[in-house]
Design a protein around this motif. Sequence first.
Motif, PDB file in Angstrom:
ATOM      1  N   GLN A   1       0.826  -1.204   0.000  1.00 22.63           N
ATOM      2  CA  GLN A   1       0.000   0.000   0.000  1.00 22.63           C
ATOM      3  C   GLN A   1       0.860   1.255   0.000  1.00 22.63           C
ATOM      4  N   LEU A   2       1.933   1.246   0.801  1.00 20.10           N
ATOM      5  CA  LEU A   2       2.823   2.402   0.850  1.00 20.10           C
ATOM      6  C   LEU A   2       3.438   2.661  -0.515  1.00 20.10           C
ATOM      7  N   PHE A   3       3.880   1.598  -1.178  1.00 18.99           N
ATOM      8  CA  PHE A   3       4.508   1.745  -2.491  1.00 18.99           C
ATOM      9  C   PHE A   3       3.477   2.141  -3.537  1.00 18.99           C
ATOM     10  N   ALA A   4       2.270   1.547  -3.466  1.00 20.19           N
ATOM     11  CA  ALA A   4       1.238   1.823  -4.468  1.00 20.19           C
ATOM     12  C   ALA A   4       0.709   3.244  -4.356  1.00 20.19           C
ATOM     13  N   GLN A   5       0.644   3.804  -3.148  1.00 21.56           N
ATOM     14  CA  GLN A   5       0.051   5.128  -2.954  1.00 21.56           C
ATOM     15  C   GLN A   5       1.023   6.265  -3.234  1.00 21.56           C
ATOM     16  N   THR A   6       2.303   5.941  -3.433  1.00 21.48           N
ATOM     17  CA  THR A   6       3.311   6.980  -3.639  1.00 21.48           C
ATOM     18  C   THR A   6       3.685   7.070  -5.110  1.00 21.48           C
ATOM     19  N   PRO A   7       3.473   8.224  -5.746  1.00 23.08           N
ATOM     20  CA  PRO A   7       3.759   8.317  -7.186  1.00 23.08           C
ATOM     21  C   PRO A   7       5.234   8.176  -7.540  1.00 23.08           C
ATOM     22  N   ASN A   8       6.137   8.634  -6.656  1.00 21.24           N
ATOM     23  CA  ASN A   8       7.563   8.643  -6.978  1.00 21.24           C
ATOM     24  C   ASN A   8       8.363   8.089  -5.799  1.00 21.24           C
ATOM     25  N   VAL A   9       9.304   7.186  -6.105  1.00 22.32           N
ATOM     26  CA  VAL A   9      10.128   6.570  -5.071  1.00 22.32           C
ATOM     27  C   VAL A   9      11.584   6.593  -5.527  1.00 22.32           C
ATOM     28  N   ARG A  10      12.437   7.136  -4.681  1.00 23.86           N
ATOM     29  CA  ARG A  10      13.865   7.205  -4.990  1.00 23.86           C
ATOM     30  C   ARG A  10      14.677   6.796  -3.762  1.00 23.86           C
TER      31      ARG A  10
ATOM     32  N   ASP B   1      22.652  -4.510  -3.395  1.00 26.58           N
ATOM     33  CA  ASP B   1      23.311  -3.208  -3.375  1.00 26.58           C
ATOM     34  C   ASP B   1      22.743  -2.367  -4.504  1.00 26.58           C
ATOM     35  N   GLY B   2      22.304  -1.147  -4.168  1.00 28.82           N
ATOM     36  CA  GLY B   2      21.759  -0.255  -5.181  1.00 28.82           C
ATOM     37  C   GLY B   2      22.243   1.163  -4.984  1.00 28.82           C
ATOM     38  N   GLU B   3      22.412   1.885  -6.084  1.00 25.11           N
ATOM     39  CA  GLU B   3      22.877   3.270  -6.040  1.00 25.11           C
ATOM     40  C   GLU B   3      22.012   4.135  -6.939  1.00 25.11           C
ATOM     41  N   GLN B   4      21.607   5.300  -6.401  1.00 19.20           N
ATOM     42  CA  GLN B   4      20.845   6.289  -7.158  1.00 19.20           C
ATOM     43  C   GLN B   4      19.641   5.656  -7.850  1.00 19.20           C
ATOM     44  N   LEU B   5      18.849   4.926  -7.089  1.00 21.14           N
ATOM     45  CA  LEU B   5      17.729   4.163  -7.640  1.00 21.14           C
ATOM     46  C   LEU B   5      16.472   5.028  -7.724  1.00 21.14           C
ATOM     47  N   LEU B   6      15.926   5.140  -8.916  1.00 20.74           N
ATOM     48  CA  LEU B   6      14.612   5.739  -9.115  1.00 20.74           C
ATOM     49  C   LEU B   6      13.670   4.586  -9.442  1.00 20.74           C
ATOM     50  N   LEU B   7      12.883   4.146  -8.428  1.00 18.48           N
ATOM     51  CA  LEU B   7      12.101   2.921  -8.538  1.00 18.48           C
ATOM     52  C   LEU B   7      10.664   3.153  -8.980  1.00 18.48           C
TER      53      LEU B   7
ATOM     54  N   ASN C   1       6.001   8.929 -11.615  1.00 21.71           N
ATOM     55  CA  ASN C   1       4.646   9.217 -12.105  1.00 21.71           C
ATOM     56  C   ASN C   1       3.755   7.979 -12.054  1.00 21.71           C
ATOM     57  N   HIS C   2       3.779   7.301 -10.905  1.00 19.37           N
ATOM     58  CA  HIS C   2       2.945   6.129 -10.620  1.00 19.37           C
ATOM     59  C   HIS C   2       3.391   4.868 -11.374  1.00 19.37           C
ATOM     60  N   GLN C   3       4.460   4.916 -12.166  1.00 19.38           N
ATOM     61  CA  GLN C   3       4.905   3.766 -12.932  1.00 19.38           C
ATOM     62  C   GLN C   3       6.146   3.161 -12.274  1.00 19.38           C
ATOM     63  N   ALA C   4       6.018   1.899 -11.870  1.00 12.01           N
ATOM     64  CA  ALA C   4       7.108   1.205 -11.195  1.00 12.01           C
ATOM     65  C   ALA C   4       8.127   0.704 -12.212  1.00 12.01           C
TER      66      ALA C   4
ATOM     67  N   MET D   1      21.591  -5.202 -13.005  1.00 10.03           N
ATOM     68  CA  MET D   1      20.828  -4.358 -13.919  1.00 10.03           C
ATOM     69  C   MET D   1      21.198  -2.905 -13.687  1.00 10.03           C
ATOM     70  N   HIS D   2      20.906  -2.078 -14.660  1.00 13.01           N
ATOM     71  CA  HIS D   2      21.084  -0.647 -14.495  1.00 13.01           C
ATOM     72  C   HIS D   2      20.124   0.060 -15.431  1.00 13.01           C
ATOM     73  N   SER D   3      19.926   1.347 -15.165  1.00 12.63           N
ATOM     74  CA  SER D   3      19.040   2.141 -16.001  1.00 12.63           C
ATOM     75  C   SER D   3      19.587   3.546 -16.087  1.00 12.63           C
ATOM     76  N   GLU D   4      19.466   4.136 -17.280  1.00  6.38           N
ATOM     77  CA  GLU D   4      19.915   5.502 -17.493  1.00  6.38           C
ATOM     78  C   GLU D   4      18.935   6.188 -18.422  1.00  6.38           C
ATOM     79  N   ASN D   5      18.400   7.300 -17.952  1.00  6.11           N
ATOM     80  CA  ASN D   5      17.422   8.065 -18.725  1.00  6.11           C
ATOM     81  C   ASN D   5      16.235   7.201 -19.147  1.00  6.11           C
ATOM     82  N   GLY D   6      15.795   6.313 -18.250  1.00  9.13           N
ATOM     83  CA  GLY D   6      14.617   5.506 -18.516  1.00  9.13           C
ATOM     84  C   GLY D   6      14.856   4.254 -19.326  1.00  9.13           C
ATOM     85  N   LEU D   7      16.095   4.007 -19.792  1.00  9.61           N
ATOM     86  CA  LEU D   7      16.403   2.780 -20.527  1.00  9.61           C
ATOM     87  C   LEU D   7      16.910   1.737 -19.537  1.00  9.61           C
ATOM     88  N   TRP D   8      16.015   0.801 -19.183  1.00 13.60           N
ATOM     89  CA  TRP D   8      16.370  -0.252 -18.234  1.00 13.60           C
ATOM     90  C   TRP D   8      17.022  -1.415 -18.968  1.00 13.60           C
TER      91      TRP D   8
END
Length: 646
Positions: free
Chosen positions: A369-378, A406-412, A415-418, A446-453
């Motif tokens: 619920q906490l994750f679903a109700q929050t639009p942005n998670v970093r 281990d994770g660094e600078q994670l934007l998870l 805008n409501h999209q996981a 894995m890694h992602s940059e500018n939305g390319l996962w």
Amino acid sequence: MKKALVSVALLLVVVALIPISILISLQTRYASQVFNHLSQLSSLGMQVESVHYQYPHHFSFKNVSFDDSEINYVEQLDVWIAPEWYADGRWQIASVLLDGLSLQNGLTSSLSARLPNAIHIHQIAISNLDYADSAFSARGMKLQVKQPIWQNDEQRIPFGEIQFSAQQLYWQGEAFNQLLVDIDYKPQDSTVYGLSLVWRGAKVSGQAEQYPQGWSLVNVTLEGLTLTEQQVTSILAKPWQSLGMKVNHINSLDILRSSLAIEGYQLVNFELSSENLTLPFEPWQQQQGLLSFSAESVQAPNNIWVEPRVKLQLDPNAIQVKEASAQWQQGNVLFAGLLTPDSIQLEQLLVNNVKWAAEQPGEEAWIRQLFAQTPNVRIDKLSIERSQFIQLISQPYWQLSGLNIDGEQLLLKQNHQAGLWQGKLRATAVNASYKDILTSHPLIEMHSENGLWQLERLFAPLKQGYVEAYGQLQLDSLSKPWQANLNADGLPIGLLLSQLPLPFELNAISSLDVSAKGLGGDWAMFSHSLTGGIHARLHEVYTPFDEGSILPLQVSEISLSMERGKLTLDPVKLQGPDIEGTFGGASDLTAPEQGGIHYQMKMGCQQWSGDMMSDEHQRVNQCPEQSQATQETPPAKTEEAANAAS
């Protein structure tokens, strides 16, 4: 002329001797008779049992009766006349003390309504007062008011410097014991210099200040409060606003060594410190507010946090988590960061030695619920060490043991999209399982940059082989183009085969190659773009038969091609003792009604057929009724025998 002057002088002497003689008489055994006679002549409405005058200003009366129907008796009344007896057109009374007064029916009007306008009292004191009316009752009250001022006759409590105490004050079922109040009571900007009492076994003390918008609590401490959820509900339902003391600000409030249950939570032996908070409390509308919380434990219906500690700074639309830690599920959790109405931005999240086995529905709901109700998670820094997670709520069950992430600078979430929109993540485990798929020391990077996962690598060793995969997904594109490759050898695929509309359970070990790409923006994009192929070889194929026995089967190679949503499955044959069947056909995801992946299955004298892409299934029973009871079943093999045969 001389005789006239002598006569006037003698008259003045006589006039002066009258009050003197009255005062002298008040010091004799005739004092009470003299005073009562004078009271009757002056319509004072007061009779005394005894009276004593002490030069020069003190009068003391015992067992005083009044004609007033509400204040009709006082054990002792002391009056001190001001040195300047008469000023500003009124008689000046320095102090009045009433001792032993009982008002069991309250007062319909204030004391000022009972005093002649020609009298000004500088101080009133009342001792040993018992009081009761429709709202309050109190015993052992003491009251002292300096420079009392009544603005009207309806004002029960005068303005002034008030010191008040009571052994017990009772209101709406609430008992306030050992009550002590020191207040400078004014029409506005009043100040409570000191307040102390015992309420529901808890000690309360502090100060307060009044402002035009309401009262502010200053250095208030509440210690040793214990409340059940039923008691909390009862307290909140009472008409506190009717007391007329609106508290709209907390300068500083400390709750010490207290326990309470509220909304399904139990706070055991907790301490709460708060500063600069506006009431009613809205967390996103505070201005430089501070909250600090710690407890022996916090218990929820499906979770318990041991020794939690939280320090928060509250500003408009921002809560700075300076520190948050707890022992949870036998391990430790620590995080810090910023919360806003639409985001969670953690500087760090550290988890170690957690062993969580979710067995009852709802145990994991608070996280979802906490994750679903929050639009942005970093999360800037994520570290999970030596932890275990087991899911036993619903099938398929899964578990991760010896998990390290281990994770660094994670934007998870954006805008409501996981998804992993930004950052790098690496995870390993000592072992993991998903239903009957077991792996030892799996790895995912894995890694992602500018939305390319990009899934750089997924490698999971199996008991008889491995699973390896890689792929990518453009998260920030409306069409979300993707591609994936998976290679596996020795992979149990009973879970996948169980989704097929077969009349029996099918298990196998597979060698699998999957290559696919397409668009994932929505179903229309996916169904028009899916392209690639799946090639599989099944080994050790069997179906459970009877108790502890199996029927070995053989399945030909599986080849499924996909071209822009058009699926073609080459014919697949399935054979076994008294079992045979075929699968194959073509289907278009954009128009599934125009074709299908068909199957035909015969098992003994029963036949099944249908379309694997739809709900069209048929069953034909060709077993003769007279032979059903004696129909022979092919001999069964044990699982070990089937493995040896293959």
